[in-house]
Design a protein around this motif. Structure first.
Motif, mmCIF file in Angstrom:
data_model
loop_
_atom_site.group_PDB
_atom_site.id
_atom_site.type_symbol
_atom_site.label_atom_id
_atom_site.label_comp_id
_atom_site.label_asym_id
_atom_site.label_seq_id
_atom_site.Cartn_x
_atom_site.Cartn_y
_atom_site.Cartn_z
ATOM 1 N N GLN A 148 0.591 -1.323 -0.190
ATOM 2 C CA GLN A 148 -0.089 -0.032 0.058
ATOM 3 C C GLN A 148 1.026 1.344 0.080
ATOM 4 O OE1 GLN A 148 -3.265 0.177 -0.073
ATOM 5 N NE2 GLN A 148 -4.084 -1.839 0.591
ATOM 6 N N THR A 149 0.504 2.477 -0.530
ATOM 7 C CA THR A 149 0.696 3.770 -0.417
ATOM 8 C C THR A 149 0.158 4.539 0.586
ATOM 9 O OG1 THR A 149 2.097 3.760 -2.472
ATOM 10 C CG2 THR A 149 1.484 5.810 -1.749
ATOM 11 N N LEU B 138 -4.659 10.777 6.333
ATOM 12 C CA LEU B 138 -4.672 10.267 7.757
ATOM 13 C C LEU B 138 -5.025 11.590 8.503
ATOM 14 C CD1 LEU B 138 -1.924 7.626 8.205
ATOM 15 C CD2 LEU B 138 -4.372 7.308 8.003
ATOM 16 N N SER B 139 -4.133 12.555 8.573
ATOM 17 C CA SER B 139 -4.357 13.700 9.285
ATOM 18 C C SER B 139 -5.756 14.514 9.004
ATOM 19 C CB SER B 139 -3.190 14.627 9.085
ATOM 20 O OG SER B 139 -3.103 15.238 7.728
ATOM 21 N N ASN B 140 -6.183 14.209 8.047
ATOM 22 C CA ASN B 140 -7.731 14.856 7.903
ATOM 23 C C ASN B 140 -8.950 14.002 8.293
ATOM 24 O OD1 ASN B 140 -6.331 17.313 7.187
ATOM 25 N ND2 ASN B 140 -6.253 16.631 4.896
ATOM 26 N N GLY B 141 -8.368 12.879 8.835
ATOM 27 C CA GLY B 141 -9.437 11.937 9.051
ATOM 28 C C GLY B 141 -10.207 11.080 8.119
ATOM 29 N N ASP B 142 -9.451 10.982 6.833
ATOM 30 C CA ASP B 142 -10.088 10.124 5.728
ATOM 31 C C ASP B 142 -10.256 8.528 6.057
ATOM 32 O OD1 ASP B 142 -9.897 8.550 3.467
ATOM 33 O OD2 ASP B 142 -9.859 10.454 2.194
ATOM 34 N N ALA B 143 -11.493 8.326 6.366
ATOM 35 C CA ALA B 143 -11.711 6.830 6.653
ATOM 36 C C ALA B 143 -11.054 5.829 5.561
ATOM 37 C CB ALA B 143 -13.158 6.797 6.544
ATOM 38 N N GLN C 265 -7.481 5.667 6.659
ATOM 39 C CA GLN C 265 -7.265 4.994 7.645
ATOM 40 C C GLN C 265 -7.438 3.310 7.719
ATOM 41 O OE1 GLN C 265 -9.337 6.426 11.335
ATOM 42 N NE2 GLN C 265 -9.849 4.169 11.945
ATOM 43 N N ALA C 266 -8.475 3.002 6.713
ATOM 44 C CA ALA C 266 -8.599 1.601 6.275
ATOM 45 C C ALA C 266 -7.389 0.863 5.501
ATOM 46 C CB ALA C 266 -9.820 1.322 5.446
ATOM 47 N N ARG C 267 -6.822 1.810 4.822
ATOM 48 C CA ARG C 267 -5.527 1.363 3.944
ATOM 49 C C ARG C 267 -4.347 1.090 4.984
ATOM 50 N NH1 ARG C 267 -7.689 4.101 -0.334
ATOM 51 N NH2 ARG C 267 -6.582 6.220 0.573
ATOM 52 N N LEU D 140 -4.309 3.813 13.877
ATOM 53 C CA LEU D 140 -4.465 2.396 14.319
ATOM 54 C C LEU D 140 -5.097 2.070 15.646
ATOM 55 C CD1 LEU D 140 -0.807 1.388 13.261
ATOM 56 C CD2 LEU D 140 -2.841 0.914 12.222
ATOM 57 N N SER D 141 -5.000 2.981 16.672
ATOM 58 C CA SER D 141 -5.855 2.603 17.791
ATOM 59 C C SER D 141 -7.350 2.863 17.471
ATOM 60 C CB SER D 141 -5.457 3.828 18.941
ATOM 61 O OG SER D 141 -4.056 3.736 19.314
ATOM 62 N N ARG D 142 -7.765 3.935 16.660
ATOM 63 C CA ARG D 142 -8.992 3.918 16.307
ATOM 64 C C ARG D 142 -9.602 2.589 15.745
ATOM 65 N NH1 ARG D 142 -7.486 9.122 15.315
ATOM 66 N NH2 ARG D 142 -7.391 8.987 12.807
ATOM 67 N N SER D 143 -8.687 2.092 14.715
ATOM 68 C CA SER D 143 -9.212 1.064 13.794
ATOM 69 C C SER D 143 -9.183 -0.199 14.719
ATOM 70 C CB SER D 143 -7.900 0.819 12.788
ATOM 71 O OG SER D 143 -7.935 1.768 11.842
ATOM 72 N N LEU D 144 -8.474 -0.360 15.809
ATOM 73 C CA LEU D 144 -8.706 -1.437 16.700
ATOM 74 C C LEU D 144 -9.676 -1.254 17.842
ATOM 75 C CD1 LEU D 144 -4.581 -2.340 17.187
ATOM 76 C CD2 LEU D 144 -6.303 -3.838 16.054
ATOM 77 N N GLU D 145 -10.183 -0.156 17.955
ATOM 78 C CA GLU D 145 -11.206 0.228 18.774
ATOM 79 C C GLU D 145 -10.515 0.219 20.370
ATOM 80 O OE1 GLU D 145 -14.548 -2.250 18.092
ATOM 81 O OE2 GLU D 145 -14.968 -1.588 15.877
ATOM 82 N N LEU D 146 -9.445 0.796 20.471
ATOM 83 C CA LEU D 146 -8.937 0.870 21.940
ATOM 84 C C LEU D 146 -9.532 1.797 22.713
ATOM 85 C CD1 LEU D 146 -5.149 0.455 20.830
ATOM 86 C CD2 LEU D 146 -6.714 -1.369 21.337
#
Length: 323
Positions: free
Chosen positions: A13-14, A20-25, A28-30, A145-151
């Motif tokens: 991936q690139t 990421l800093s603008n909160g692009d979902a 974040q998934a990539r 990554l913390s958000r993706s893992l729902e920490l």
């Protein structure tokens, strides 16, 4: 890419820092999939700081000048003389290394006045800009990554990677000596990185990663204007291998000489007192049994000790490879 095109090339991936800093979902998934599937990806760092490209070019100039210094002068900064950790420098038959602690670059803690060749001071402003850019990118990725893992807030990765405080992060400068085809081999023992994330910068081919799906060595060519980022053992341990710490090495193309090669990298590591145990979330498998929980500092010391040795026992290979 020259002769390296004849070999498998990693398809990774690139990631865009600005997304990421603008909160692009989608971004974040990539990033999440890149950490789970490959453990390596390219990062577009535009937006981290205005002068990131200029800082990177300055560090290339620094290492070229640093490794042109007389051997007797460089040996004064050998790591085995200065510290049990890999902080300042090391020379071997195949490589020369210069290691600059983040705390020294940023003026933090006891390493604010670390021993170094005077030429480093000429580039300290660029090193500061570079370190600020990388830690900014790393913190945004760790938060994502913390958000993706729902920490939960207490388990957020940013809580154990506080770049504004003293930490074992470092910048490593590296020069590979040229090797003729008759002496060809891996200039690096295949290994995983011991920290959380590594940001690599180079203009030359040679990096190979062990493909997750193919199980074969794949070329990871440099991408102009991008950092090559990989997940290390610490982040893999914190996620019970949900994030992949990928084995990698540096090697010449088959039948080709290893050309002189320069690179440098930023190694991000957890705070030394951070516990190396899996975070609590349904998205990370629970550890069946863990007889001993190491702190980050203890884990780093074990890995340092392994990397200083030439041979390892079978039951110690997991430390070298993170497996």
């Amino acid at each position: 890419m020259g002769s390296a095109k004849q070999n498998p090339v990693a398809q990774v991936q690139t990631i865009r820092f600005e997304g990421l800093s603008n909160g692009d979902a989608d971004e974040q998934a990539r990033l999440y999939r890149a950490c789970c599937d490959d453990g390596f990806f390219y990062l577009d760092m535009q937006g981290t700081t205005e002068d990131i490209d200029a800082a990177v070019e300055d560090i290339y100039r620094l290492e070229t000048q640093l490794f042109a210094m007389p051997e007797e002068e460089l040996i004064q900064y050998d790591i085995d003389i200065l510290s049990p950790k890999k902080l300042n420098g090391q020379n071997t038959l195949l490589t020369q290394r210069g290691k600059l602690p983040k705390d020294g670059i940023m003026g933090l803690g006891v390493l604010a006045d670390f021993e170094r060749p005077t030429i480093v001071d000429l580039y300290m402003s660029s090193l500061h800009s570079f370190t600020s850019a990388v830690t900014t990118a790393a913190n945004v990725m760790l938060s994502s990554l913390s958000r993706s893992l729902e920490l939960d807030l207490d388990d957020d990765f940013c809580k154990t990677h506080r770049s504004h405080l003293p930490s074992p992060d470092l910048v490593r400068l590296l020069r590979y000596h040229a090797q003729p085809p008759s002496e060809q081999g891996s200039s690096h023992v295949p290994h995983t990185d011991l920290g959380s994330m590594t940001f690599l910068f180079t203009k030359q081919d040679g990096l190979q990663i062990l493909g997750a799906k193919s199980g074969e060595w794949e070329w990871m060519p440099p991408k102009k204007g991008y950092a090559t980022v990989n997940i290390g053992d610490c982040l893999s341990l914190l996620t019970n291998k949900t994030f992949r710490s990928c084995r990698h090495r540096v090697k010449a193309a088959p039948g080709q000489a290893m050309k002189e090669r320069y690179s440098f990298a930023y190694f991000m590591r957890p705070d030394e007192n951070a516990l190396m145990q899996a975070v609590s979330t349904p998205l990370v498998p629970k550890v069946d049994r863990q007889d001993q929980v190491f702190t980050s500092g203890e884990w780093l010391q074990r890995k340092y000790a392994m990397l200083r040795r030439d041979t390892w026992k079978d039951d110690e290979n997991w430390i070298l490879t993170g497996a």
